[in-house]
Write a protein that holds these residues in place. Structure first.
Motif, short mmCIF file in Angstrom:
data_model
loop_
_atom_site.label_atom_id
_atom_site.label_comp_id
_atom_site.label_asym_id
_atom_site.label_seq_id
_atom_site.Cartn_x
_atom_site.Cartn_y
_atom_site.Cartn_z
N GLN A 1 9.95 -25.49 -11.92
CA GLN A 1 9.44 -26.54 -12.79
C GLN A 1 9.39 -25.97 -14.20
N ILE A 2 10.15 -26.56 -15.12
CA ILE A 2 10.33 -26.02 -16.47
C ILE A 2 9.76 -27.00 -17.48
N ARG A 3 8.90 -26.52 -18.33
CA ARG A 3 8.28 -27.38 -19.34
C ARG A 3 9.31 -27.81 -20.37
N LYS A 4 9.38 -29.10 -20.67
CA LYS A 4 10.24 -29.57 -21.74
C LYS A 4 9.73 -29.12 -23.10
N SER A 5 8.43 -28.92 -23.20
CA SER A 5 7.84 -28.59 -24.50
C SER A 5 8.35 -27.27 -25.05
N ALA B 1 21.23 -31.68 -5.40
CA ALA B 1 20.00 -32.46 -5.33
C ALA B 1 19.73 -33.09 -6.69
N THR B 2 18.86 -34.08 -6.69
CA THR B 2 18.44 -34.71 -7.93
C THR B 2 16.96 -35.02 -7.83
N PHE B 3 16.24 -34.86 -8.93
CA PHE B 3 14.80 -35.15 -8.99
C PHE B 3 14.62 -36.45 -9.76
N VAL B 4 13.84 -37.36 -9.20
CA VAL B 4 13.63 -38.65 -9.86
C VAL B 4 12.26 -38.75 -10.52
N ASP B 5 11.33 -37.85 -10.14
CA ASP B 5 10.03 -37.77 -10.79
C ASP B 5 9.40 -36.43 -10.42
N ASP B 6 8.13 -36.26 -10.73
CA ASP B 6 7.47 -34.97 -10.48
C ASP B 6 7.24 -34.69 -9.00
N ASN B 7 7.36 -35.69 -8.17
CA ASN B 7 7.00 -35.53 -6.76
C ASN B 7 8.11 -35.89 -5.78
N SER C 1 3.38 -33.26 -2.14
CA SER C 1 1.95 -33.57 -2.20
C SER C 1 1.23 -32.25 -2.42
N GLY C 2 0.65 -32.06 -3.60
CA GLY C 2 0.11 -30.75 -3.94
C GLY C 2 1.25 -29.77 -4.07
N ASP C 3 1.25 -28.73 -3.21
CA ASP C 3 2.35 -27.75 -3.20
C ASP C 3 3.26 -27.93 -1.99
N THR C 4 3.00 -28.92 -1.18
CA THR C 4 3.77 -29.13 0.05
C THR C 4 4.94 -30.08 -0.20
N TRP C 5 6.13 -29.68 0.26
CA TRP C 5 7.34 -30.49 0.13
C TRP C 5 7.78 -30.93 1.53
N THR C 6 7.77 -32.25 1.75
CA THR C 6 8.04 -32.80 3.08
C THR C 6 9.37 -33.56 3.09
N PRO C 7 10.34 -33.13 3.94
CA PRO C 7 11.64 -33.81 3.98
C PRO C 7 11.69 -34.92 5.04
#
Length: 508
Positions: free
Chosen positions: A362-366, A390-396, A418-424
């Motif tokens: 996760q890279i800050r745009k700022s 892969a493609t990301f459509v939002d933060d989650n 959800s939090g730090d958990t990634w569920t496929p």
């Protein structure tokens, strides 16, 4: 007399070429140090930039570093003055002027403060993957391989926490690494009924077969002056931005791998007017730079030649072009963005199907620095699904593409955080290879409005519904490789290689 005079002139010329003469008459008093190009890391302060610098100090203030805090900064020249050390900076490949050494981030290690790993005995994390940059006492970037770490590798097979300490000279930093508790996280079922896909079609394998009009030796790789429009089967793509070959000094000039930004584009992401492209200096590198452009502020043609822009335009463009540090990006074709962050799966594109975890940055745009690192996995029971695209459509939410070559099948996975958990969860599958000669996927994105995927191979684009139902083939016949795709709003964006060209068309 004439011979002696000529000898003195020759001696003076040699000294000048060696950088031993400055503005004064005494070369020992006003000596400047010339060296191979080094990469400099900007600090948080704002400083004046000067036309000249001598032993007595700088002179001829003409601009400020406020325009260049997120640019690629290099230098080949420095001088010690009565007012401190000054460096002649090269910004995005263009020589600018002299700035105080205080401008740079000195004796610093920048690292993602939080790292969270899925439990997986088949994966060990290298703490150096979380490093943004390391600098010495002068603010010069140091190769992260030279950093000492308290733990060189963290196996993710057992839940727990590890604090990692980083040291280089007087610089230090720390990061907390957590292996998450759920031993079943990432295990799912590939149980979607495959939809019938199109018959596989032939294409070339191994590099673009053509280029844009001027991206070739015959035209000396000069800038493009005419926009393109590529059409196929109801899709029209038009030029949005021709990119510079390098956003730095070029081949054989940058002196270190950290300094060269370009010339190989891979993945892209668009969010609103923010366009981000992953750039590498070789096709085999796992590290590179992200470069972000504000498309509302940059002319589609002018950005190609940053070094020769009118000065006022160069300042403006530099303020709207951000370059990340030299970081691990994997292949760079698993990328996406939200309003505040850029997301990249730093995978290994040479890896075959594997049960290893993969890293999400996760890279800050700022400021274009790594904010957080996660690892995730997608397993169908005990069988891994190693993700190359892969493609990301939002933060989650991210969507992942997996090619099951032995079964001639493409699978589509939605992975939710959800939090730090990634569920496929598998959302669809298509029974096809799309391409007949095993040419790799070179672009993948998701259109939320129409709930469909776009998959690119060379100059082919296939459109597929979320459940895997085949919808269309767009053969663009430009003989240039697609190097990334992204959807934002109702627009499909496609990046072509040679020269890097961002194009846009309407989704439907």
């Amino acid at each position: 007399m004439r011979k002696n005079f000529k000898n003195k002139l020759l001696a003076a010329s040699v000294l000048a070429m060696l950088g031993l003469l400055a503005t004064g008459s005494n070369p020992q008093v006003n000596a400047k140090s010339y060296h191979k190009a080094v990469t400099k890391i900007a600090g948080s302060g704002t400083y004046a930039i000067y036309h000249h610098a001598s032993k007595q100090g700088p002179s001829g203030k003409f601009t400020s570093t406020k325009y260049f805090k997120y640019s690629q900064i290099q230098s080949k020249q420095s001088i010690s003055t009565s007012k401190g050390k000054f460096w002649k900076i090269i910004v995005n490949g263009r020589t600018v002027g002299w700035v105080s050494q205080d401008f740079f981030a000195r004796n610093q290690i920048s690292v993602a403060a939080k790292i969270s790993l899925v439990q997986n005995p088949n994966f060990s994390f290298n703490p150096k993957d979380a490093i943004n940059y390391v600098t010495d006492a002068s603010g010069t970037a140091v190769n992260p391989s030279k950093v000492s770490v308290s733990t060189t590798s963290i196996n993710s097979g057992t839940a727990g926490q590890t604090k990692v300490e980083y040291h280089y000279g007087t610089a230090s930093a720390s990061a907390d690494v957590t292996v998450r508790a759920d031993a079943k996280e990432g295990i799912a079922s590939a149980n979607k009924a495959p939809q019938k896909g199109p018959q596989a079609v032939p294409t070339w394998k191994g590099g673009s077969k053509s280029s844009s009009r001027n991206w070739n030796a015959a035209h000396h790789y000069t800038v493009e002056t005419r926009a393109n429009a590529f059409r196929s089967n109801g899709l029209t793509l038009r030029t949005k931005l021709f990119q510079p070959r390098f956003v730095s000094l070029g081949y054989h000039q940058a002196a270190d791998s950290m300094g060269q930004v370009g010339a190989i584009p891979e993945g892209i992401s668009i969010h609103g007017s923010n366009f981000t492209v992953a750039l590498f200096n070789s096709s085999s590198s796992q590290k590179g730079h992200l470069v972000s452009y504000n498309l509302k502020q940059i002319n589609k043609f002018k950005a190609q030649d940053l070094s020769n822009l009118k000065w006022s335009t160069f300042k403006k463009y530099s303020a709207h072009i951000k370059v990340s540090p030299y970081i691990k990006l994997g292949h760079g074709q698993a990328i996406g963005a939200s309003a505040k962050y850029i997301y990249v799966i730093a995978n290994n594109n040479t890896a075959k199907n594997s049960t290893a975890s993969e890293e999400i940055l996760q890279i800050r745009k700022s400021d274009m620095k790594i904010n957080q690192v996660w690892s995730f996995r997608i397993w169908n029971g005990a069988n891994g699904r190693y993700i190359h695209n892969a493609t990301f459509v939002d933060d989650n939410t991210m969507y992942c593409l997996f090619h099951n070559g032995s079964n001639h099948l493409y699978e589509y996975w939605k992975v939710t955080r959800s939090g730090d958990t990634w569920t496929p969860v598998e959302v669809g599958a298509t029974k096809t290879d799309f391409i007949s000669n095993h040419s790799p996927v070179q672009g993948f994105t998701y259109d939320q409005k129409h709930q469909q995927f776009y998959i690119g191979f060379n100059d082919y684009i296939f459109k597929v519904a979320q459940n895997g139902t085949y919808r269309a083939t767009h053969r663009l016949k430009v003989k240039r490789e697609i190097e990334g795709m992204s959807v934002s709003g109702n627009k499909l964006y496609v990046e072509f290689a040679q020269r890097g060209e961002l194009m846009a068309g309407k989704t439907k």
